[in-house]
Design an enzyme around this catalytic site. Structure first.
Site: not given
Ligand code: NDP
Length: 246
Positions: A141, A155
């Site tokens: 991030s 975070y």
């Molecule tokens: P979302 O919340 O939109 O999607 C998260 C995804 O991760 C979903 O597919 C969810 O699956 C899955 N997930 C959540 N918890 C778990 C778990 N315990 N085990 C397995 N799968 C899990 O997040 P983003 O797409 O925004 O984020 C993706 C990555 O990017 C993360 O690591 C986040 O920290 C990072 N990030 C995001 C930013 C942003 O602005 N969006 C900025 C910087 C980094 P399900 O729905 O099936 O539970």
């Protein structure tokens, strides 16, 4: 150009957001792709359908990254069912934000279990199955590099840990021809951080380009790092953050 033909990949948290966009993009570039999910079974099915529409093999595994057995088990399952593993994208992540005094021990454990321990265990399992040309790509991030305001202690701690993990993995796996890199997205319009959310305006203003990014803009960078052309990129922090760190 399809640069990933014949490769196999696992994208954790591939049912929504950045993970879903990445899984689909890797398939469009020619890879067979497994994804993990926890809650979004239907969403995961839709991503698998898009992988198959791209002409590749896809499947979804319910695997909670907070569970040690699941984190490593998903890698084993992907490698077994796809006939090997070339690419691991550690994308699954959770964000618990808020003032320091409001963060409970359960929050600390949950965020570190998913964002750090799960990534460590998946990377360890993947390294055991990967051959030359292997790729460990971890979604960090922009807050691991520059924290724009209060409320991000937990975070940011979790995401900064991934920098150390990535550099150490690069040193450990380099001689085997496996690279490890961490990608730092800026604010990306997803369910986790919607571009019309309460803190969106200040986040967009904190970038150089003045806007949120799209999940596809992260996916294209991951696809590059996953390909053979990126074989000399390792141990790197690569930002796709609209200039958040500039
Ligand atoms: P979302 O919340 O939109 O999607 C998260 C995804 O991760 C979903 O597919 C969810 O699956 C899955 N997930 C959540 N918890 C778990 C778990 N315990 N085990 C397995 N799968 C899990 O997040 P983003 O797409 O925004 O984020 C993706 C990555 O990017 C993360 O690591 C986040 O920290 C990072 N990030 C995001 C930013 C942003 O602005 N969006 C900025 C910087 C980094 P399900 O729905 O099936 O539970």
């Amino acid at each position: 150009m399809s640069s990933l033909i014949g490769k196999t990949a696992l994208v954790t948290g591939g049912s929504r957001g950045i993970g879903a966009a990445t899984a689909i993009r890797l398939a469009q570039e020619g890879a067979d792709v497994a994804i993990t999910y926890v809650r979004g079974e239907e969403a995961a099915r839709e991503v698998v359908a898009k992988i198959e529409t791209a002409g590749r093999r896809g499947f979804a595994v319910r695997a909670d990254a907070a569970d040690a057995g699941d984190a490593a088990g998903a890698v084993e399952r992907a490698a077994d069912d796809l006939g090997g593993l070339d690419i691991l994208v550690n994308n699954a992540g959770v964000g618990v934000l808020g003032p320091l005094e409001t963060l409970a021990l359960a929050d600390v454990d949950r965020v570190l279990d998913v964002n750090v321990r799960g990534v460590f265990l998946a990377s360890q399992a993947a390294a055991a199955r990967m051959g030359r040309g292997g790729r460990v790509i971890t979604i960090g991030s922009c807050v691991a590099q520059r924290v724009p305001g209060p409320g991000a202690t937990l975070y940011a701690t979790s995401k900064a840990a991934l920098i150390g993990l990535t550099k150490a993995l690069a040193r450990e796996l380099g001689e085997r021809g496996i690279t490890a890199n961490v990608v730092h997205p800026g604010p990306i319009d997803t369910d986790m951080n919607p571009a019309d959310g309460p803190f969106a305006e200040s986040q967009a203003a904190g970038t150089a380009v003045g806007r949120f990014g799209q999940a596809d803009e992260v996916a294209s960078l991951v696809a590059y790092l996953a390909g053979d052309e990126a074989g000399y990129v390792t141990g790197a922090e690569v930002s796709v953050d609209g200039g958040h760190a500039a």
